[in-house]
Design a protein around this motif. Structure first.
Motif: not given
Lengths: 339, 806
Positions: B680, B618, B688
């Motif tokens: 997530l 990420y 993200r």
């Protein structure tokens, strides 16, 4: 004529001297050497010179041309050099500004140590062999002289899947599988993941790594075991490392030993790492038990061998002074980047 | 196992060494000393003093002023202790001396507490009288000490002498790690025997004289063993006219050093013999035994029994019981029954010293859920000869201590005792095996020290019965090695046939993969192979998915560690979450580890283990960064054909619009994508994240280290730009398929350089521009070559509804 040339020379050199820019030098070149330049004019006036004099004059003119060219060139490079220096002066940077780092990943400390161990043993002619992590009871226990009722089976706190399939508690089953293939001699190490039913804490993990090694050949002795592991310890912990072999018991080796190395932090003086003893226990080893050889189809009257097992995490923790085993499996990037 | 060195020395009287020497030497012959501590640590200048006179303190109600004779002189001591009176003999620490701890019995300070002369409320005090706690012990081990106050000696203590000596605290307690093969060394005698052999001193075991009156034990008790496999020997002796009293100080001290609290003479004797011989014994009140008969038999499934800790235990047919004529009275080798418990008014005692099948005891204890000190010993598999020696020693101590009247004889029921093990003496072979050159005589000397008898006639070594671990050649070699000295064995390297050390091809590919991952900024992480079945819900794996068929651990540490993973994602996402949670920026991790696919459930053969290379990240970078990593890797490991990406990946944990299967030469080698927002959320990752998983088991056969040089062409390249209006739902990959197929050999490269949607482009379309590079290896290309190729490409593209941009 001679005088004329001398005058031209003097004038040209003076003008070159006075030039303070590349354009000026160019002008000088055009003025003296160009199509309408003074020297060209001299050459054009050759017809006025006596024919016998012509070669001599021609030579003088050429020499003068070369001379002016040379001085011009010199002046030009001096000027360029000056200009470059000035430019570089303007381009001074603050070298203490931060570096632009490339994003490069780091290897897990466990793997770094394993790489090192593999390098050492490959250098001694050992193959790196791997085997299944979910294993048959037979390979994990029985073939290693740990029969069904043996207390060692409890000691090892095994995770079972079925009655005869388990998560291997050691990488020794790989040794058995290698012996069964029947190709001799064997020099191998078997690194890999092993599992024991230990709750997670600072010094325990239900999943960790072992590196087991084995050699089977004719005439292998306990002295060879000592020599090999002493060599290994020196390579891994430094040339001055001493090793101590203490009698111990493992079902699959006889005689067996535990090996201590002189503390690589204090050199054996005694410190908090070695709890003052000057020694650190790093592995278990021994001569492969004749029963184990026999069970794998190797004649113990002809062949002998030794085996050893090293806890990878133990070495990693010691080597890098990591005080909590959980850090190895947490994967915090700030931890990983330290190696 | 903890024991006092003084107890060992009792049986190796010539042993003379420092604690350190003892520790090192014993460890080097195989009796590993884990640690040792002096019991007189921090006890200095402490003598026996006698209180001559006690007066009240003039200024303090709770203090008294004592005049104490410490031998050479009389000193004044002020104390608050409530229990002393004139004439008492007490331990006194003199000015400048040290005690081990405070009177509260809290943890002992490392360097003890120094005592100095001073004044207490204005009255001079020249020393201190000590409680047992201040001397570093407690009432568990010195039961005669008062609960709160100064320790008081009995009258035999001599004033002015060393009080620590009088308390028996000049000693060292050693802690040993005994290996499981040396059952005999879980005893004082076993260790003493090793110590004697280690130091080359005589071993003098206690002389046990014949005991008992003219009566016969069998007139008091009969024994029937119904299962000789589970009970290999049962020895019973009887003691009558029991007189319960405290045991003598010397016995109490030895037990205390072993960590056993003295109770009374009868209990202490059984514990003492247990320590000394390693044979647990049990004492029954003979009057509670119905029919004066002992029956050793298996329990019945579902039987219930109350053990002497008051708990009800459920039994089964594999549990061995000690019974009388009517009822069960004890679980063999584990714990006696409430119903035959010894009480203080016991008159006649039945002593039992038995040996049981170790594995059976171990399993029974586990099933019943009752592991006791006794079962811990019995499960090692005790040697039957020792049972008789131990019971005889106990009876001798009974007589010696005046604890009762021992009845003559012993009831002894046993399976035939094993013949001693005989092993051929092969000194040359031993030397060849060890790499030594030890003389035969020296080997024989070693054997003699450890009671292995050499039979010259048969050239055999006869092993003593207590050495159950000696079974063959290698065991004998170990005995020679450890007493010759592991440190004296030479150091050599194996010779013999040379072998090539190497990594397998698979390992080399894995190493390359690690390298590339690290170049690309990914750090290596390690995750557990087992996880919780709840992981599947977190990853949105449908109920019917085959991924939910797992290798399941029968005895896991808990649900969180109960199944072997079929997906490598949970570990990766958990690691990313840990980093995210700790606010680490720009995290890139990779892991190389197995997943486990069962071939059938439940397992009848080993599962398939597949090595997965998992990337997770990420922060900086996106889907295409991840894609780049995969392409770098493939190039590096010689996978240089075209990689295709199929967006129809059936991976519920990935963003439906941002995921792809990775295909290489018809093989599904992995997948990549953005993590599904719901996933997530499930992992508490607030940004993200991207993952890629490569199936290394699939990839390895496709990889190669073979490379072949291709000439660097000197002929010029020609480039052509290709600008297109393309229907939106056509992926550039599809365009590339056409371009590459139709461009022919001379098409060197096709590079996307512009992609645009929006104004100026009509609804439902996008603008795509490629730069095509043509080059031939052997000539300069002609215009006709290029226009031919371009024409083919354009034809193909037009078939897909693509228009050229003017």
């Amino acid at each position: 004529m001679k005088e004329k040339l001398a005058k031209i020379k003097e004038e040209a050199l003076r003008q070159i001297e006075d030039s303070d820019a590349l354009e000026k030098l160019n002008e000088v070149r055009v003025n003296f050497l160009g199509k309408k330049g003074e020297l060209t004019t001299v050459l054009k006036s050759m017809k006025d010179v006596a024919p016998e004099e012509r070669p001599k004059v021609g030579q003088m003119v050429n020499e003068l041309r070369d001379e002016i060219e040379r001085v011009l060139e010199q002046a030009k490079s001096k000027m360029e050099e000056k200009a470059r220096e000035a430019a570089m002066k303007r381009e001074v940077i603050d070298v203490t500004l931060p570096a632009k780092r490339n994003l490069v990943g780091h290897r897990h400390p466990n793997r770094i140590v394993l790489d090192e161990v593999e390098r050492i043993f490959i250098g001694m002619g050992y193959e790196v062999v791997e085997g299944p992590e979910v294993e048959y009871d037979y390979y994990n226990f029985e073939a290693l002289n740990i029969p069904a009722d043996h207390p060692a089976k409890d000691e090892q706190d095994t995770f079972y899947v079925t009655n005869d399939i388990l998560l291997r508690t050691q990488t020794s089953p790989v040794q058995v599988r290698t012996m069964e293939k029947g190709k001799l001699p064997i020099r191998m190490i078997a690194p890999g993941r092993v599992f024991r039913s230990d709750e997670v804490d600072a010094t325990h993990s239900p999943s960790f790594h072992q590196i087991e090694g084995m050699i089977v050949d004719k005439g292998i002795t306990f002295a060879d075991l000592k020599g090999t592991l002493a060599q290994f310890a020196k390579e891994l912990f430094g040339e001055k490392t001493k090793v101590k072999f203490r009698p111990h018991h493992f079902p699959f080796t006889e005689p067996s030993a535990e090996v201590d190395v002189s503390c690589f932090k204090c050199g054996g003086e005694g410190c908090r790492f070695c709890k003052g003893s000057g020694w650190i226990e790093i592995l278990g080893c021994g001569m492969v038990h004749p029963k184990v050889l026999k069970m794998s189809g190797i004649d113990p009257d002809v062949y002998s061998g030794f085996a050893f097992g090293i806890g990878l995490e133990r070495i990693t923790l010691l080597k890098y002074e990591i005080d909590d085993m959980r850090l190895l499996y947490e994967n915090d990037i700030r931890f990983l980047k330290q190696f | 196992m903890n024991t006092a060195l003084s107890w060992i020395k009792a049986y190796v009287p010539e042993l003379d060494c420092t604690d350190k020497e003892y520790c090192d030497a014993m460890t080097l012959t195989g009796t590993k000393v884990e640690g040792y501590e002096r019991t007189d640590k921090n006890l200095q200048s402490i003598v026996v003093g006698q209180i001559l006179k006690i007066e009240k303190h003039p200024d303090a109600d709770k203090l008294i002023v004592c005049q104490v004779n410490v031998g050479s002189r009389t000193i004044q001591i002020v104390t608050g202790a409530p229990n002393v009176k004139e004439g008492d003999k007490v331990p006194v620490v003199l000015d400048g001396g040290k005690v081990a701890g405070g009177h509260d019995g809290g943890p002992l300070p490392e360097n003890g507490i120094q005592i100095k002369a001073g004044k207490l409320r204005g009255v001079p005090s020249e020393g201190m009288m000590c409680s047992i706690e201040e001397l570093g012990s407690d009432r568990n081990f010195y039961p005669e000490a008062p609960e709160n106050g100064i320790y008081i000696f009995d009258d035999s203590a001599e004033v002015g002498t060393d009080a620590i000596e009088a308390l028996g605290l000049h000693d060292t307690v050693f802690e040993y790690e005994i290996t499981s093969n040396r059952v005999d060394c879980y005893s004082i005698l076993g260790i003493a025997r090793e110590a004697a052999a280690t130091f080359g001193k005589p071993f003098v075991p206690p002389a046990v004289k014949k005991t008992g009156n003219d009566e016969k034990a069998e007139d008091y008790i009969s024994v029937e063993v119904q299962d000789m496999e589970l009970c290999t020997r049962y020895c019973a002796r009887v003691v009558k006219n029991i007189k319960i009293a405290p045991s003598p100080k010397w016995m109490q001290r030895r037990l205390a050093a072993s960590g056993i609290r003295p109770i009374n003479n009868l209990v202490d004797i059984t514990n003492y013999v247990m320590e000394e011989y390693g044979q647990p014994m049990h004492a029954y009140d003979l009057d509670t035994i119905t029919g004066r008969k002992i029956i050793v038999r298996r329990a019945k499934d579902g039987d219930e029994f109350q053990t002497l800790d008051g708990q009800m235990r459920t039994l089964d047919k594999d549990v061995l019981m000690i019974c009388d004529a009517e009822k069960e009275i004890g679980i063999a080798g584990i714990m006696g029954g409430e119903n035959s418990k010894i009480t203080d008014d016991v008159k006649t005692v039945l002593f039992e010293a038995a040996t049981f099948n170790g594995a059976n005891i171990r399993k029974s204890a586990k099933r019943i859920g009752l592991r006791t000190d006794a079962s811990g010993i019995f499960e090692k598999g005790l040697e039957p000869h020792n049972a008789q020696a131990a019971i005889d020693r106990a009876c001798a101590l009974i007589e010696e201590l005046g604890c009762g009247e021992v009845v003559g004889g012993m009831v002894d029921v046993k399976a035939p005792l094993k013949e001693p093990v005989r092993i051929l003496f092969e000194p040359e072979k031993t030397n060849a095996f060890l790499g030594t050159d030890i003389a035969h005589e020296e080997m024989l000397k070693i054997f003699e020290r450890i009671e292995i008898v050499y039979d010259e006639k048969t050239n055999e070594l006869i092993c003593p019965p207590f050495r159950q671990d000696l079974l063959g050649f290698a065991d004998i070699a170990e005995e020679v090695a450890r007493f010759y000295g592991y440190d004296k064995i030479p150091v050599t390297l194996p010779n013999g046939e040379a072998t090539a050390g190497k990594h397998t091809f698979e390992q080399r590919i894995a190493e390359k993969a690690r390298e590339v991952a690290e170049f690309c900024g990914f750090s290596q992480c390690m995750c557990y192979s087992f996880e919780s079945p709840k992981v599947f819900d977190k990853l949105l794996i449908p109920e019917e998915s085959p991924l939910r068929r797992t290798v399941t651990i029968a005895n896991p540490l808990g649900e969180d560690f109960s199944i072997m993973r079929t997906l490598p994602l949970n570990g990766m996402l958990t690691s990313l979450a840990t980093n995210y949670n700790r606010r680490n920026k720009d995290v890139r991790l990779y892991e190389m580890g197995n997943v486990y696919y069962p071939k059938q459930v439940p397992l009848t053969e080993l599962p398939e283990e597949r090595m997965m290379l998992t990337f997770g990240m990420y922060g900086e970078g996106d889907f295409f960064t991840m894609k780049g990593v995969i392409e770098e890797l493939f190039e590096y490991i010689g996978m240089r054909e075209r990689i295709t990406y199929a967006p129809d990946a059936d991976k519920p944990f990935l963003h439906p619009g941002r995921k792809a299967l990775i295909w290489y030469q018809g093989h599904d080698v992995g997948y990549l994508g953005e993590v599904h927002p719901q996933v997530l959320d499930n992992y508490d990752i607030g940004t993200r994240a991207y993952i890629a998983v490569l199936d290394m088991t699939e990839i390895v056969p496709l990889a190669s280290f073979d490379r072949k040089y291709e000439g660097l062409t000197r002929f010029p390249a020609v480039t052509r730009d290709l600008s297109m209006i393309v229907p939106k739902d056509i992926r550039v990959g599809q365009l590339e398929d056409i371009i590459l197929q139709r461009g022919g050999k001379i098409l060197e490269n096709a590079e996307l350089f512009d992609l645009y949607e929006g104004e100026q482009i009509r609804e439902g379309c996008k603008s795509v521009a490629y730069s095509l590079t043509f080059r031939a290896k052997d000539r300069t290309l002609e215009e006709s070559d290029i226009s031919g190729a371009m024409k083919k490409i354009l034809n193909g593209l037009q078939g897909m509804g693509v228009e050229l941009r003017s």
